[in-house]
Design a protein around this motif. Sequence first.
Motif, PDB file in Angstrom:
ATOM      1  N   GLU A  28       0.822  -1.212   0.000  1.00  0.00           N
ATOM      2  CA  GLU A  28       0.000   0.000   0.000  1.00  0.00           C
ATOM      3  C   GLU A  28       0.856   1.263   0.000  1.00  0.00           C
ATOM      4  OE1 GLU A  28      -2.877  -0.210   3.161  1.00  0.00           O
ATOM      5  OE2 GLU A  28      -4.109  -1.612   2.011  1.00  0.00           O
ATOM      6  N   SER A  29       2.043   1.166   0.610  1.00  0.00           N
ATOM      7  CA  SER A  29       2.944   2.316   0.649  1.00  0.00           C
ATOM      8  C   SER A  29       4.342   1.828   1.005  1.00  0.00           C
ATOM      9  CB  SER A  29       2.468   3.339   1.698  1.00  0.00           C
ATOM     10  OG  SER A  29       3.296   4.484   1.688  1.00  0.00           O
ATOM     11  N   ASP A  89       7.496   4.252  -3.768  1.00  0.00           N
ATOM     12  CA  ASP A  89       6.091   4.579  -4.040  1.00  0.00           C
ATOM     13  C   ASP A  89       5.346   4.850  -2.734  1.00  0.00           C
ATOM     14  OD1 ASP A  89       6.480   4.184  -6.812  1.00  0.00           O
ATOM     15  OD2 ASP A  89       6.224   2.022  -6.548  1.00  0.00           O
ATOM     16  N   THR A 129       2.714   6.351  -0.526  1.00  0.00           N
ATOM     17  CA  THR A 129       1.384   6.956  -0.621  1.00  0.00           C
ATOM     18  C   THR A 129       0.924   7.474   0.738  1.00  0.00           C
ATOM     19  OG1 THR A 129       0.320   4.829  -0.254  1.00  0.00           O
ATOM     20  CG2 THR A 129       0.716   5.482  -2.549  1.00  0.00           C
ATOM     21  N   ASP A 130       1.625   7.053   1.801  1.00  0.00           N
ATOM     22  CA  ASP A 130       1.292   7.497   3.152  1.00  0.00           C
ATOM     23  C   ASP A 130       2.573   7.932   3.857  1.00  0.00           C
ATOM     24  OD1 ASP A 130       0.523   7.936   5.757  1.00  0.00           O
ATOM     25  OD2 ASP A 130      -0.448   5.985   6.009  1.00  0.00           O
TER      26      ASP A 130
END
Length: 173
Positions: A153-154, A158, A160-161
């Motif tokens: 997810e992160s 990359d 993202t959070d």
Amino acid sequence: MDVIEKSELAKLSRDDLLRLIAIYSKNWLAMDGVWFQSVERRLGMDEAMLHDAEAWRRFTVIEATRIKEFLGLPEQAGVEGLARALQLRFYANINEDRIEVEGNTLVYTAVDCRVQTARKRKGMPFHPCKSVGLIEYTLFAQTIDDRFTCVCESCHPDVTDPTCACRWRFSLV
């Protein structure tokens, strides 16, 4: 000459054993970083990442297998088994992390990562760990229970959070 007995560990208190586990964990991570940075300096990041991926492809299965045996987990240990196993990894002793379970899904978040913190402190670029993390976390989870899928997810590069070092979602299929 004094002979040092191998029973030194047996003489340690519970608190001393826990401190020693933390030392062993830091030593393991230091060794991981030392060899990686040696290859990175000499041959570049791409070559270091290639060797890192191969090392994790083998190590993570060994680590998960030993933890699974230690915990006496069944062949398909499910989300509960993965949660227990993740808490016994070397990383669990030295990184701040969080495990959230909802149904057949587990989300593992490394809130703080000693690797990235050390690289930042040394003025080095962040480790682009997503590609290796996919290997590491997928194979770890699938060794605990072969029904798991893993999605990043992160994770650097990359992210993202920005409130965490990385986040991984494990789902039973």
